[in-house]
Design an enzyme around this catalytic site. Structure first.
Site, PDB file in Angstrom:
ATOM      1  N   HIS A 163       0.841  -1.205   0.000  1.00 39.95           N
ATOM      2  CA  HIS A 163       0.000   0.000   0.000  1.00 39.95           C
ATOM      3  C   HIS A 163       0.874   1.251   0.000  1.00 39.95           C
ATOM      4  O   HIS A 163       2.057   1.190   0.355  1.00 39.95           O
ATOM      5  CB  HIS A 163      -0.875   0.046   1.261  1.00 39.95           C
ATOM      6  CG  HIS A 163      -1.927  -0.997   1.348  1.00 39.95           C
ATOM      7  ND1 HIS A 163      -2.042  -1.847   2.433  1.00 39.95           N
ATOM      8  CD2 HIS A 163      -2.933  -1.333   0.500  1.00 39.95           C
ATOM      9  CE1 HIS A 163      -3.073  -2.663   2.247  1.00 39.95           C
ATOM     10  NE2 HIS A 163      -3.633  -2.366   1.095  1.00 39.95           N
ATOM     11  N   CYS A 248      -1.936   0.307  10.016  1.00 40.09           N
ATOM     12  CA  CYS A 248      -2.947  -0.661   9.557  1.00 40.09           C
ATOM     13  C   CYS A 248      -3.903  -1.104  10.655  1.00 40.09           C
ATOM     14  O   CYS A 248      -5.026  -1.525  10.375  1.00 40.09           O
ATOM     15  CB  CYS A 248      -2.277  -1.934   9.028  1.00 40.09           C
ATOM     16  SG  CYS A 248      -1.009  -1.733   7.799  1.00 40.09           S
TER      17      CYS A 248
END
Length: 258
Positions: A163, A248
């Site tokens: 990501h 996250c």
């Protein structure tokens, strides 16, 4: 009004089956992961954050990485449509949680895919990673949802990591930090500070000068301390084996209407 609420989600018993894309699979100690998750949540609470536990998604190995399921901008919650099919069932519980907090809820629709780990917000600038988990249609839909609210959306290529926020996050003054070998386009960011460790690219802004970061980046912690910040260090080794980082594991809701 500023708010300090954070969504978190307890690790699934199937955590060790979580996806890996850019690294070799390692054995995950699920019991240790639960201990590390509890310490992470306690670190948030210790620094003034109200943690809200989203209903578990035990059949979804990656569900602890709750940030990927929703993107917040002001009081709007944009429910993600994960690029990995196995993760799509994770969003229902998060949608229920943000609706319960009074957020205005929008959605990413097929053919769009978007994961929250690909979105970095710095003030009203929203950087969106275009990579393996977020496609062009997802970027377009995020732009349509947030630009009318005053956001400036900037797309960024992502090819070396899972990501965008696996590569970069930002300090409280808006300076982007990243480990250059894992970045596609460092020149995209006007103010950029390279860090010596990959895990040093990831910080959660706890408030004031406090930065939540991983224990696996001691040189970067020293760098930040020398710049006047206060690193708050947590061990997340079991989540790092699944390409996870400190960002996250929670969704920070900083601008809820009251």
């Amino acid at each position: 009004m500023p708010s300090k609420k954070a969504l978190v989600r307890r690790p699934s018993p199937r955590l060790a089956e979580g996806l890996v894309t850019h690294i070799e699979r390692e054995k995950v100690d699920t019991d240790l992961a639960v201990e590390q998750w509890e310490a992470y949540v306690e670190a948030l609470r210790t620094h003034g954050w109200e943690t809200i536990e989203v209903d578990p998604a035990d059949d979804c190995p990656d569900s602890v990485f709750v940030e990927d399921t929703v993107v917040m901008y002001r009081n709007v919650a944009l429910i993600a449509r994960p690029g990995a099919d196995s993760r799509r069932a994770e969003t229902a519980g998060v949608e229920e949680a943000v609706a319960g907090l009074g957020c205005s809820v929008n959605w990413i629709w097929d053919p769009g895919t978007l994961e929250g780990g690909d979105v970095l917000k710095i003030g009203d600038t929203v950087y969106v990673g275009r990579g393996g988990r977020t496609n062009a249609a997802g970027v377009q839909q995020l732009r349509a949802a947030f630009e009318p609210l005053g956001a400036r959306v900037v797309a960024a290529p992502v090819s070396k990591v899972l990501h965008l926020k696996s590569a970069v996050t930002a300090l409280p003054d808006g300076t982007v930090i990243g480990h250059i070998p894992k970045m596609d386009t460092p020149s995209l960011f006007a103010r950029f500070l390279p860090v010596p460790e990959e895990a040093g690219s990831h910080v959660v802004l706890l408030g004031g000068d406090k930065l939540l970061m991983a224990a696996s980046a001691p040189k970067t912690a020293e760098l930040f301390a020398d710049l006047g910040y206060e690193p708050v260090v947590v061990d997340i080794s079991e989540f790092e084996k699944l390409e996870g980082c400190v960002t996250c594991l929670s969704v920070r809701l900083r601008e809820l209407y009251t």
